[in-house]
Scaffold this active site. Structure first.
Site, PDB file in Angstrom:
ATOM      1  N   GLU A 334      48.819  35.232  34.316  1.00  0.00           N
ATOM      2  CA  GLU A 334      47.418  35.192  33.877  1.00  0.00           C
ATOM      3  C   GLU A 334      46.513  35.375  35.093  1.00  0.00           C
ATOM      4  OE1 GLU A 334      44.451  32.020  31.596  1.00  0.00           O
ATOM      5  OE2 GLU A 334      46.222  31.298  32.665  1.00  0.00           O
ATOM      6  N   HIS A 335      46.687  34.528  36.092  1.00  0.00           N
ATOM      7  CA  HIS A 335      45.926  34.600  37.344  1.00  0.00           C
ATOM      8  C   HIS A 335      46.880  34.959  38.475  1.00  0.00           C
ATOM      9  CE1 HIS A 335      42.609  32.328  35.407  1.00  0.00           C
ATOM     10  NE2 HIS A 335      43.563  31.544  34.937  1.00  0.00           N
TER      11      HIS A 335
END
Length: 441
Positions: A334-335
């Site tokens: 995601e990040h």
């Protein structure tokens, strides 16, 4: 120093052990789906009464079935009681989020001449309605309200609502109400969990059925979205938080440890890895983590420890840069935070991530709140095919074509041949001499 933090050496892992590090907790939602089915059915059949009952059952909040919507008095009270410093920070963030998404918004339409006399193009227009889900399980998240509703308004969505769980006092979080006003949201409702997803999918006396629902949530919310996906667009998956901090030998391991904890503190179902090919960075990070954990609240430190000592967390030491990059791409986080003096050199090699944050001055915290790009990002490996929430999630493309008289013959000849080959008689007739005769008459 002994530590419960996981330390993985990629070169020493079997294929199965490496694969285990890539597996998310949300991969199989079947158990949640079975629990969610009766909730969906109750909301479908009983509407607001079911929502009020579930608010008490799941949120321990007393909510009246005929008072699910936030009132003008609720908004006024929220404006009055919210900490001015928090409000100022939200205004700062809202301005950046709005500016970014205004730049992102495509031109309304385009048309190009594909062949002489044959034109093709597209028109962008907003979807009619959307519900933004703002969770509240482990805290209050006005940033989610801003990140979901502002792009929708920039896109031109006519009806934007927020659904969010009530607190134990039966009220909506003050900052979420203020964020809704900043964004121009049309209504905010006291409904959370799977029951909120059911409400916007089926519609109730209070809460309208909408065309799409966006926003992160628990596995219960994810399971509910999956089960109602035939009724409305449920957007890209946005499950428990996950991060990879990719660090080379040019940075401090202490800095890497500081940033590793950012997403790890979200909850025990999150995931977080520091990936590096520097033994020094790995050792410095391992030594620094206890110090930083001691500076956190007992709850948040507990979440972070659970993540970093659990099946999908910890420090990952790669043999070299290529092995580290390959792990990041396989994980599709995601990040993805890149800690390096020259982070741009790695960008072309990083293929899959919801967002990539470059350099020592771009911690995930800034991306989550104030830079402007959206923080609602694909999780569970979906970054390989899905994108960050954007104005495009609230818009649709309509193809447009216009063929002039002088462009028709060349197109008709080839279309006729393909239609005949595929056995579509009416298709072929529509571009045959039958049309020529009608056009000349």
């Amino acid at each position: 120093m002994k530590s419960s933090i996981n330390f993985h050496e990629l070169s020493k892992l079997s294929a199965d052990q490496r694969q285990a590090l890539l597996t998310r907790v949300e991969g199989d939602l079947s158990a949640f789906e079975e629990k969610v089915k009766p909730i969906l059915a109750a909301v479908r059949d009983e509407g607001d009464m079911a929502l009020a009952r579930f608010a008490m059952q799941f949120d321990k909040a007393s909510v009246q079935a005929d008072a699910l919507a936030a009132t003008e008095a609720d908004f006024a009270q929220a404006e009055k009681t919210l900490d001015p410093q928090v409000k100022a920070a939200m205004e700062f963030a809202a301005a950046n989020i709005r500016s970014f998404h205004q730049h992102q918004k495509p031109e309304e339409s385009w048309m190009k001449e594909i062949l002489p006399g044959s034109f093709g193009g597209e028109r962008w227009s907003a979807i009619p309605s959307v519900a933004c889900y703002v969770p509240r399980g482990k805290g209050a998240f006005p940033s989610v309200a801003l990140m979901t509703s502002i792009p929708a308004k920039v896109a031109g969505v006519e009806k934007v609502i927020i659904v969010t769980p009530p607190g134990p006092d039966g009220k909506i979080d003050d900052a979420t109400l203020v964020a809704a006003r900043m964004a121009g949201v049309d209504a905010v409702y006291k409904a959370g969990g799977a029951q909120a997803i059911a409400a916007v999918a089926y519609g109730t006396a209070s809460i309208p059925k909408v065309s799409k629902v966006v926003g992160p949530g628990s596995p219960w919310v994810a399971a509910a979205k999956r089960l109602v996906s035939h009724l409305l667009d449920v957007g890209s998956p946005a499950g428990p938080s996950e991060v990879i901090v990719l660090a080379d030998d040019s940075v401090s391991g202490e800095l890497a440890a500081l940033d590793l904890l950012v997403e790890s503190e979200h909850g025990p179902d999150s995931s977080g890895y520091l990936v590096t090919w520097s033994k020094r960075v790995a050792d410095e990070a391992m030594a620094a983590l206890p110090k930083y954990l001691a500076l956190m609240s007992e709850q948040r430190a507990g979440f972070a420890r659970a993540v970093l000592s659990g099946p999908i967390g910890g420090i990952v030491l790669a043999r070299d840069e290529a092995e580290a990059i390959a792990f990041c791409n396989d994980y599709a986080p995601e990040h993805l935070e890149v800690l390096a003096e020259e982070p741009d050199q790695y960008l072309p090699k990083l293929k899959h991530a919801g967002e990539i944050l470059l350099g020592k001055y771009t911690p995930t915290t800034l991306g989550n709140y104030v830079i402007g790009p959206d923080h609602v990002l694909p999780t569970s490996g979906w970054a390989k095919t899905a994108s960050a929430l954007s104005v495009f999630d609230f818009m649709k493309r309509t193809s447009i074509a216009h063929v002039k008289q002088h462009g028709y013959p060349a197109l008709a000849k080839h279309a006729h041949a393909l239609a005949k080959y595929e056995g579509f008689d009416a298709h072929a007739n529509a571009v045959s001499d039958l049309r020529e005769k009608l056009l000349k008459s």
